[in-house]
Motif scaffolding. Sequence first.
Motif, PDB file in Angstrom:
ATOM      1  N   ASP A  39      -0.106 -50.286 -54.174  1.00 19.48           N
ATOM      2  CA  ASP A  39       1.067 -50.927 -53.586  1.00 19.48           C
ATOM      3  C   ASP A  39       2.074 -51.374 -54.628  1.00 19.48           C
ATOM      4  O   ASP A  39       2.936 -52.210 -54.344  1.00 19.48           O
ATOM      5  CB  ASP A  39       0.637 -52.141 -52.750  1.00 19.48           C
ATOM      6  CG  ASP A  39      -0.105 -51.731 -51.483  1.00 19.48           C
ATOM      7  OD1 ASP A  39       0.256 -50.682 -50.915  1.00 19.48           O
ATOM      8  OD2 ASP A  39      -1.028 -52.437 -51.075  1.00 19.48           O
ATOM      9  N   ARG A  40       2.000 -50.818 -55.836  1.00 15.67           N
ATOM     10  CA  ARG A  40       2.869 -51.269 -56.918  1.00 15.67           C
ATOM     11  C   ARG A  40       3.702 -50.122 -57.484  1.00 15.67           C
ATOM     12  O   ARG A  40       3.193 -49.019 -57.706  1.00 15.67           O
ATOM     13  CB  ARG A  40       2.052 -51.894 -58.061  1.00 15.67           C
ATOM     14  CG  ARG A  40       1.331 -53.171 -57.656  1.00 15.67           C
ATOM     15  CD  ARG A  40       0.510 -53.724 -58.806  1.00 15.67           C
ATOM     16  NE  ARG A  40      -0.160 -54.948 -58.419  1.00 15.67           N
ATOM     17  CZ  ARG A  40       0.378 -56.161 -58.504  1.00 15.67           C
ATOM     18  NH1 ARG A  40       1.592 -56.299 -58.984  1.00 15.67           N
ATOM     19  NH2 ARG A  40      -0.293 -57.230 -58.118  1.00 15.67           N
ATOM     20  N   VAL A  41       4.975 -50.411 -57.712  1.00 13.85           N
ATOM     21  CA  VAL A  41       5.818 -49.480 -58.457  1.00 13.85           C
ATOM     22  C   VAL A  41       5.499 -49.648 -59.936  1.00 13.85           C
ATOM     23  O   VAL A  41       5.504 -50.775 -60.452  1.00 13.85           O
ATOM     24  CB  VAL A  41       7.316 -49.759 -58.205  1.00 13.85           C
ATOM     25  CG1 VAL A  41       8.170 -48.854 -59.083  1.00 13.85           C
ATOM     26  CG2 VAL A  41       7.660 -49.569 -56.741  1.00 13.85           C
TER      27      VAL A  41
ATOM     28  N   ARG B 158       5.402 -46.861 -48.136  1.00  6.15           N
ATOM     29  CA  ARG B 158       4.670 -45.763 -48.758  1.00  6.15           C
ATOM     30  C   ARG B 158       5.389 -45.254 -50.002  1.00  6.15           C
ATOM     31  O   ARG B 158       4.744 -44.867 -50.978  1.00  6.15           O
ATOM     32  CB  ARG B 158       4.510 -44.595 -47.755  1.00  6.15           C
ATOM     33  CG  ARG B 158       3.713 -44.927 -46.534  1.00  6.15           C
ATOM     34  CD  ARG B 158       2.315 -45.469 -46.860  1.00  6.15           C
ATOM     35  NE  ARG B 158       1.505 -44.479 -47.528  1.00  6.15           N
ATOM     36  CZ  ARG B 158       0.914 -44.676 -48.700  1.00  6.15           C
ATOM     37  NH1 ARG B 158       1.026 -45.823 -49.328  1.00  6.15           N
ATOM     38  NH2 ARG B 158       0.190 -43.733 -49.254  1.00  6.15           N
ATOM     39  N   LEU B 159       6.729 -45.250 -49.977  1.00 12.31           N
ATOM     40  CA  LEU B 159       7.478 -44.714 -51.115  1.00 12.31           C
ATOM     41  C   LEU B 159       7.732 -45.747 -52.204  1.00 12.31           C
ATOM     42  O   LEU B 159       7.855 -45.382 -53.383  1.00 12.31           O
ATOM     43  CB  LEU B 159       8.832 -44.164 -50.628  1.00 12.31           C
ATOM     44  CG  LEU B 159       8.795 -42.994 -49.647  1.00 12.31           C
ATOM     45  CD1 LEU B 159      10.207 -42.550 -49.315  1.00 12.31           C
ATOM     46  CD2 LEU B 159       7.984 -41.831 -50.192  1.00 12.31           C
ATOM     47  N   LEU B 160       7.802 -47.024 -51.829  1.00 16.19           N
ATOM     48  CA  LEU B 160       8.197 -48.061 -52.775  1.00 16.19           C
ATOM     49  C   LEU B 160       7.115 -49.074 -53.068  1.00 16.19           C
ATOM     50  O   LEU B 160       7.277 -49.912 -53.958  1.00 16.19           O
ATOM     51  CB  LEU B 160       9.427 -48.812 -52.249  1.00 16.19           C
ATOM     52  CG  LEU B 160      10.679 -47.973 -51.953  1.00 16.19           C
ATOM     53  CD1 LEU B 160      11.754 -48.841 -51.361  1.00 16.19           C
ATOM     54  CD2 LEU B 160      11.172 -47.284 -53.212  1.00 16.19           C
ATOM     55  N   GLY B 161       5.989 -49.016 -52.339  1.00 15.22           N
ATOM     56  CA  GLY B 161       4.989 -50.051 -52.503  1.00 15.22           C
ATOM     57  C   GLY B 161       5.478 -51.376 -51.952  1.00 15.22           C
ATOM     58  O   GLY B 161       6.551 -51.451 -51.347  1.00 15.22           O
ATOM     59  N   VAL B 162       4.709 -52.417 -52.147  1.00 15.06           N
ATOM     60  CA  VAL B 162       5.120 -53.742 -51.680  1.00 15.06           C
ATOM     61  C   VAL B 162       5.182 -54.752 -52.809  1.00 15.06           C
ATOM     62  O   VAL B 162       5.577 -55.898 -52.618  1.00 15.06           O
ATOM     63  CB  VAL B 162       4.158 -54.268 -50.578  1.00 15.06           C
ATOM     64  CG1 VAL B 162       4.243 -53.395 -49.342  1.00 15.06           C
ATOM     65  CG2 VAL B 162       2.725 -54.329 -51.082  1.00 15.06           C
ATOM     66  N   HIS B 163       4.762 -54.354 -54.017  1.00 11.77           N
ATOM     67  CA  HIS B 163       4.825 -55.218 -55.177  1.00 11.77           C
ATOM     68  C   HIS B 163       5.488 -54.464 -56.308  1.00 11.77           C
ATOM     69  O   HIS B 163       5.266 -53.268 -56.473  1.00 11.77           O
ATOM     70  CB  HIS B 163       3.428 -55.664 -55.640  1.00 11.77           C
ATOM     71  CG  HIS B 163       2.692 -56.474 -54.649  1.00 11.77           C
ATOM     72  ND1 HIS B 163       3.054 -57.765 -54.307  1.00 11.77           N
ATOM     73  CD2 HIS B 163       1.618 -56.168 -53.883  1.00 11.77           C
ATOM     74  CE1 HIS B 163       2.209 -58.220 -53.390  1.00 11.77           C
ATOM     75  NE2 HIS B 163       1.342 -57.267 -53.119  1.00 11.77           N
TER      76      HIS B 163
END
Length: 228
Positions: free
Chosen positions: A159-161, A221-226
């Motif tokens: 969930d991380r970029v 899905r494309l950017l994560g959440v963190h």
Amino acid sequence: MNACGVKSWWVSMALFTAAGLALLLTPTQKLAAQRSPGDLESLIPRQFGAWREDQSIRPLMVNPAAQATIAKYYQQTLARIYVDGRGMRVMLSIAYGGDQSDTLRVHRPETCYAVQGFQISRRHDTVLRVAQRQVPARRLIAVRGERVEPITYWITTGDRVVISGLQQKLAQMRYSLSGRIPDGLLMRVSSIGNDADAAYRLQQEFLDALLSALSEPALARLLGVHKA
């Protein structure tokens, strides 16, 4: 027990303990098994804003060595070319891998393009402001003969970029400590042209239109959440 025997005993105990810790800390639960990555073909619209898929041009074919790498590391890939009303074109490539362990991590464009004979230059990190979001990203230029291809990309691990290799490894380790193996996604856009600044402006326009057209689950899905 003599001194040699005591030393051997302590060495054996240390090796046994290390082996036990390694077994306990080895992640076994794949994050990909807990959530569906979604089908990339249906997740990404073929038309949005001023952009539509240009089916008259096929994306650049990779060589057999690069194709073998893609098949090994990714469960899903998407490659499309989009064109707007001005005739400006942007290439979109997305690759999803369900196993981000040490041997199967998402490969960066620097590596993939080099395998195809491109020279990489002017690599730098930036923050894109698209679709009312701030997205960490990396930019670079790939050159092969007369072809000059400015590229913008980012990677998600779980969930991380993540941008740097260190960030990618640290994100992987965070999941490993909880016994999980993260999934990963590479999001890349590029265009052809000698004017890199103009190419990056075009790519930002494209990404802003694309991300604005997606649902919140698709954005996650494309950017994560963190952010890393």
